[in-house]
Design an enzyme around this catalytic site. Structure first.
Site, PDB file in Angstrom:
ATOM      1  CE  LYS A   1     -63.701  -6.101 -38.635  1.00  0.00           C
ATOM      2  NZ  LYS A   1     -63.876  -7.122 -39.640  1.00  0.00           N
TER       3      LYS A   1
ATOM      4  CD  GLN B   1     -63.446  -7.414 -43.284  1.00  0.00           C
ATOM      5  OE1 GLN B   1     -62.936  -7.149 -42.202  1.00  0.00           O
ATOM      6  NE2 GLN B   1     -64.757  -7.497 -43.443  1.00  0.00           N
TER       7      GLN B   1
ATOM      8  CG  ASP C   1     -64.163 -12.615 -37.440  1.00  0.00           C
ATOM      9  OD1 ASP C   1     -64.679 -11.664 -36.819  1.00  0.00           O
ATOM     10  OD2 ASP C   1     -63.725 -12.520 -38.603  1.00  0.00           O
TER      11      ASP C   1
END
Ligand code: NAP
Length: 283
Positions: free
Chosen positions: A52, A96, A119
C-alpha cells in the site's frame, strides 16, 4: 480459447490515471494523505502494508504509517483513530486486518469516520451501497467491476452468479452487479445443487476461499469467470478458487491468479483515497 482478463494492465491503467490527477493537485500545493495503522507484526500484514505504501508513493499520495505493538490496548487504537478522524490533513484511514484477538474488529471499523473509510467496511458505507447512495465501496469487488467494464464485458441484463457471501467480497460484489443492472444470484455453503446455479451464469464471480474448487463442469460455455481467491499451493505457487487450466477451455473470458483480481484491490484503494480527498474538499 478464453480471453485472459489482464488485471495487472488494468490496475496500472487506473493507477496512472490517478497519478495524473494527483500530480495536478500536488502542483497546486495540495496533498492527499492516507493513514495506515498496523497492530503487531504479522508477516502477511506487513507485506500488504508495504504494498500500500509503494502504491501511494507511485501515485503521489502521502502515506502515514502507524505501528502499534501486538499487545496494545484497544483504547489506544481507538484513541489514535479518533485523533486521525479529527485531523483534516488526513483523508483516508485504514486499519490493517486481522487485528489481534483481544480487539473487537467491528468496534474498530465503526470508529473510523465514514468519510475517511477508504476500505469501505464501515456499516454506513455498506448501507449506502445497499440503498444506492454515494459512499466508499469495498476495494476488491469494486476492482472486479472495473475489470469487467475495462474489458468491455457488459453486465446489464446478464445472469450474474456470485459464489460466496462474505461481508468484504461476496455481499458487496452482488450489490455492485445489481447496481450495474445484472440479474444477480448469490450462492454459499448451503446452496443446494451449486452446479445448476453456476451453469446459468453469464458472469461467474468466485470467492469461496477453496483452492481450484471450480472446474469446467460448473461453467457455462462462453461465460466470464472472475476468480477472487488467493492461495499458495504445495509448491508455494499462487492459485485461485478456480481451476484455471480446466475452466479456460470453456470460458469466454477469465482472470488468472496471480495477475487478475489481486492487483485491482490496491488500485481501488488508491481510487478511494482520491475520492476521500475530493469529498473533504467539495463538501
Ligand atoms: P470467506 O469469508 O471465507 O467466505 C467464503 C464464502 O464462500 C462463504 O460465504 C461461504 O459460505 C462460501 N463457501 C465456502 N465453501 C463453499 C462451498 N463448498 N460451496 C459454496 N459456497 C461455499 O472468504 P472471503 O473473505 O470472501 O474470501 C474469498 C477468497 O477471496 C479467499 O480465497 C480470499 O483469500 C480471497 N480474497 C482475495 C482478495 C483479493 O484482493 N484478491 C481480497 C479478499 C479476499 P457460508 O457463508 O455459507 O459459510
Amino acid at each position: 480459447m478464453a480471453q485472459i482478463i489482464d488485471g495487472k494492465r488494468i490496475s496500472k491503467e487506473i493507477k496512472d490515471e490517478l497519478k495524473e490527477k494527483v500530480a495536478k493537485l500536488n502542483e497546486m500545493g495540495k496533498t492527499i494523505a492516507l493513514a495506515v495503522i498496523q497492530v503487531g507484526n504479522d508477516p502477511a500484514s506487513s507485506v500488504y502494508v508495504g504494498n500500500k505504501k509503494k502504491a501511494c508513493e507511485y501515485i503521489g499520495i502521502q502515506s502515514l504509517a502507524y505501528e502499534l505493538p501486538e499487545d496494545a490496548k484497544e483504547e489506544e487504537l481507538l484513541g489514535l483513530i479518533d485523533t486521525l478522524n479529527k485531523n483534516d490533513k488526513v483523508h483516508g484511514i485504514l486499519v490493517q486486518l486481522p487485528l489481534p484477538k483481544h480487539m473487537d474488529e467491528d468496534k474498530v471499523i465503526k470508529a473510523i469516520a465514514p468519510e475517511k473509510d477508504v476500505d469501505g467496511f464501515h456499516p454506513q458505507s455498506v448501507g449506502a451501497l445497499s440503498i444506492g447512495q454515494p459512499g466508499f465501496v469495498s476495494c476488491t469487488p469494486a476492482g472486479v467491476i472495473q475489470l469487467l467494464k475495462r474489458s468491455n464485458i457488459d453486465i446489464e441484463g446478464k445472469e450474474c452468479v456470485v459464489l460466496g457471501r462474505s461481508n468484504i467480497v461476496g455481499k458487496p460484489m452482488a450489490l455492485l452487479l445489481l447496481r450495474e443492472n445484472g440479474t444477480v444470484t448469490i450462492c454459499h455453503s448451503r446452496t443446494s445443487d451449486l452446479k445448476e446455479v453456476t451453469k446459468r451464469a453469464d458472469i461467474l464471480v468466485v470467492a469461496i476461499g477453496k483452492p481450484k474448487f471450480i472446474d469446467a463442469s460448473y461453467v457455462k460455455e462462453g461465460a466470464t469467470v472472475i476468480d477472487v481467491g488467493i492461495h499458495r499451493n504445495e509448491q508455494n505457487k499462487l492459485c485461485g478458487d478456480v481451476d484455471f487450466e480446466s475452466v479456460e477451455k470453456v470460458a469466454g473470458a477469465i482472470t488468472p491468479v496471480p495477475g487478475g483480481v489481486g492487483p485491482m484491490t490496491i488500485a481501488m484503494l488508491m481510487h478511494n483515497c482520491v475520492e476521500a480527498y475530493e469529498f473533504a474538499h467539495n463538501k
